[in-house]
Design an enzyme around this catalytic site. Sequence first.
Site, PDB file in Angstrom:
ATOM      1  N   GLY A  91       0.391   2.758  13.820  1.00 44.19           N
ATOM      2  CA  GLY A  91       1.041   3.894  14.470  1.00 44.19           C
ATOM      3  C   GLY A  91       1.209   3.647  15.952  1.00 44.19           C
ATOM      4  O   GLY A  91       0.546   2.779  16.530  1.00 44.19           O
TER       5      GLY A  91
ATOM      6  N   CYS B 278      -4.156  -2.005  12.124  1.00 40.11           N
ATOM      7  CA  CYS B 278      -3.760  -1.806  13.519  1.00 40.11           C
ATOM      8  C   CYS B 278      -4.307  -0.464  14.032  1.00 40.11           C
ATOM      9  O   CYS B 278      -5.505  -0.322  14.206  1.00 40.11           O
ATOM     10  CB  CYS B 278      -2.243  -1.906  13.665  1.00 40.11           C
ATOM     11  SG  CYS B 278      -1.696  -2.170  15.377  1.00 40.11           S
ATOM     12  N   TYR B 279      -3.466   0.543  14.248  1.00 39.23           N
ATOM     13  CA  TYR B 279      -3.977   1.857  14.631  1.00 39.23           C
ATOM     14  C   TYR B 279      -4.985   2.343  13.602  1.00 39.23           C
ATOM     15  O   TYR B 279      -5.971   3.000  13.947  1.00 39.23           O
ATOM     16  CB  TYR B 279      -2.814   2.855  14.757  1.00 39.23           C
ATOM     17  CG  TYR B 279      -3.241   4.244  15.194  1.00 39.23           C
ATOM     18  CD1 TYR B 279      -3.243   4.599  16.540  1.00 39.23           C
ATOM     19  CD2 TYR B 279      -3.641   5.201  14.262  1.00 39.23           C
ATOM     20  CE1 TYR B 279      -3.647   5.861  16.940  1.00 39.23           C
ATOM     21  CE2 TYR B 279      -4.037   6.467  14.653  1.00 39.23           C
ATOM     22  CZ  TYR B 279      -4.043   6.800  15.994  1.00 39.23           C
ATOM     23  OH  TYR B 279      -4.444   8.052  16.396  1.00 39.23           O
TER      24      TYR B 279
ATOM     25  N   HIS C  12      -0.751  -6.748  11.281  1.00 41.13           N
ATOM     26  CA  HIS C  12       0.049  -6.123  10.217  1.00 41.13           C
ATOM     27  C   HIS C  12       0.255  -7.125   9.072  1.00 41.13           C
ATOM     28  O   HIS C  12       1.153  -7.968   9.135  1.00 41.13           O
ATOM     29  CB  HIS C  12       1.404  -5.679  10.762  1.00 41.13           C
ATOM     30  CG  HIS C  12       1.330  -4.484  11.652  1.00 41.13           C
ATOM     31  ND1 HIS C  12       1.400  -3.193  11.182  1.00 41.13           N
ATOM     32  CD2 HIS C  12       1.167  -4.386  13.004  1.00 41.13           C
ATOM     33  CE1 HIS C  12       1.302  -2.352  12.197  1.00 41.13           C
ATOM     34  NE2 HIS C  12       1.155  -3.041  13.311  1.00 41.13           N
TER      35      HIS C  12
ATOM     36  N   GLU D   3       1.553  -6.527   6.251  1.00 43.76           N
ATOM     37  CA  GLU D   3       2.707  -6.172   5.419  1.00 43.76           C
ATOM     38  C   GLU D   3       4.002  -6.852   5.857  1.00 43.76           C
ATOM     39  O   GLU D   3       4.956  -6.917   5.078  1.00 43.76           O
ATOM     40  CB  GLU D   3       2.907  -4.647   5.408  1.00 43.76           C
ATOM     41  CG  GLU D   3       3.232  -4.019   6.740  1.00 43.76           C
ATOM     42  CD  GLU D   3       1.990  -3.637   7.533  1.00 43.76           C
ATOM     43  OE1 GLU D   3       2.118  -2.810   8.448  1.00 43.76           O
ATOM     44  OE2 GLU D   3       0.900  -4.173   7.244  1.00 43.76           O
TER      45      GLU D   3
ATOM     46  N   ASP E  79      22.171   2.768  -7.852  1.00 44.62           N
ATOM     47  CA  ASP E  79      21.228   3.882  -7.954  1.00 44.62           C
ATOM     48  C   ASP E  79      21.740   4.974  -8.889  1.00 44.62           C
ATOM     49  O   ASP E  79      21.045   5.381  -9.826  1.00 44.62           O
ATOM     50  CB  ASP E  79      20.948   4.473  -6.569  1.00 44.62           C
ATOM     51  CG  ASP E  79      20.386   3.454  -5.603  1.00 44.62           C
ATOM     52  OD1 ASP E  79      19.836   2.443  -6.078  1.00 44.62           O
ATOM     53  OD2 ASP E  79      20.513   3.651  -4.384  1.00 44.62           O
TER      54      ASP E  79
ATOM     55  N   LYS F  88      14.291   0.487  -3.890  1.00 45.31           N
ATOM     56  CA  LYS F  88      15.558  -0.091  -4.350  1.00 45.31           C
ATOM     57  C   LYS F  88      15.338  -1.240  -5.334  1.00 45.31           C
ATOM     58  O   LYS F  88      16.008  -1.325  -6.366  1.00 45.31           O
ATOM     59  CB  LYS F  88      16.358  -0.600  -3.142  1.00 45.31           C
ATOM     60  CG  LYS F  88      17.760  -1.079  -3.458  1.00 45.31           C
ATOM     61  CD  LYS F  88      18.706   0.089  -3.588  1.00 45.31           C
ATOM     62  CE  LYS F  88      20.139  -0.369  -3.700  1.00 45.31           C
ATOM     63  NZ  LYS F  88      21.095   0.761  -3.754  1.00 45.31           N
TER      64      LYS F  88
END
Length: 520
Positions: free
Chosen positions: A57, A84-85, A177, A179, A234, A376
């Site tokens: 964040g 992180c945060y 991070h 990710e 979609d 997606k």
Amino acid sequence: MTQHQRLLIIDFGSQVTQLIARRLRELNVYCEIHPYQNVTEAFLNEFDPQAIIFSGGPDSVTRPGSPRPPTAAFEAGVPILGICYGQQVMMQELGGLVESGHGTAEFGRAFVTPTEERLPLLDGWFANPDHREQVWMSHGDHVSKIAPGFQVFGTSPGAPFAITADPDRRFYAVQFHPEVHHTPNGAKLYENFVRAAGFTGDWTMSSYREEAIRKIREQVGDKKVICGLSGGVDSSVAAVLIHEAIGDNLTCVFVDHGLLRQNEAEEVVTMFRDHYNIPLIHADESELFLTALEGVTDPEIKRKTIGKLFIDVFQKYANEIDGAEFLAQGTLYPDVIESVSFSGGPSVTIKSHHNVGGLPEKMGLKLVEPLRELFKDEVRALGRELGLPEKFIRRHPFPGPGLAIRSPGEVTREKLDILRKADAVYIDQIRKHGLYDEIWQAFVAILPVKTVGVMGDGRTYDYACALRAVTSVDGMTADYYPFSHDFLGETATRIINEVKGINRVTYDITSKPPGTIEWE
């Protein structure tokens, strides 16, 4: 109803929180993202997570009133991973200390080295010859004292507590991070975390398909559903899934606004009417849309004009379906996440989005959104599970306003005809060279200028066009695709020779940001 193992991601406002969820879904782990202010003790009891992740964040835990997780999260008895945060707030809440400044900020690539202590969370890490891992840092504050019970398992030059953990409580915290793709081995860390939390990977498209069909039948019963079909992946997957659940009680309305690619309307109608035998209304209203766009050059006015007409046209045809009580939409999980503002404040509008979001309130219909838990790539996996043609599932994204936003300036029938032909040649070239699946999105934009050229012994004065091709994971950021000069030369030659009205071809090498993927 099957109850999946659930992981809760508490969002503290990071720009990349969605990437955490994507990494976990890739591991067949069901997870949900919820803003920290919505996560109360009562919420935790109801959600009943098997593990929790604190996201990064932009705030500082040293600021009074900065975001905090509920105390109940630490008392839930489940593994927690702070990022992180998320690491800093864990330390601050559990008795450690976080400080600002002092020259220990890190932004960008960094390298973490292990301590002598080993940790199962890091299985598969530090196996390279120099015993270090590349990670992505983005922090100004730093942990200056770890909380009681925690040990250090990895350090970096700017973060002496880059990896910390309290193994007894299964609390883990990292300053970087994992990710993002700039942490190449980050997926392994998530895999180790969910394994430590006891996840078995029970989130599959096969089970989702069965559960979604049951939910649709329970919600709809024997009532009728209408679906706004755009021809994109979609809405098409949503339509096929709902049809499998309720059969002919579904009617699709395909609004043809005259801004589609070459042969696109025919392909959509053929697939749904002939292949799937789904009741379909083909609303060919191209004349209405193109007349309304005459003289319009402002891109926002274009989008809003198309969006308003779409709603009007859809409603006109939907009113012809007696007894319709439900409206189906291809809403995805990123749409759900983004509809819940982290801070409650306004965000900058880059461009208006064309969708059917305004329909339910106006039409008084109840919503059916069978894809609202999916990303997606998961929608594509569900499409394969439902048997949609692979060529269709792998199609590049196509915007709701269609070719109108690939024709800067006024949209005319002449320019649309030229653009369709040029785009067809370009995509054919990409397919012929085996590049289609490497590219996230590719298209031609026809420019609002004409240029002088020479063809044979004659002078030409025709349109210039721009080729666009990008690589991306989710469209939030993108890089241009590095075609060879041979490919670009061959493609330009084909377009100029085969498409009357174009005498100059350029290639757009702008990344996002600072540009957007589309031209308008």
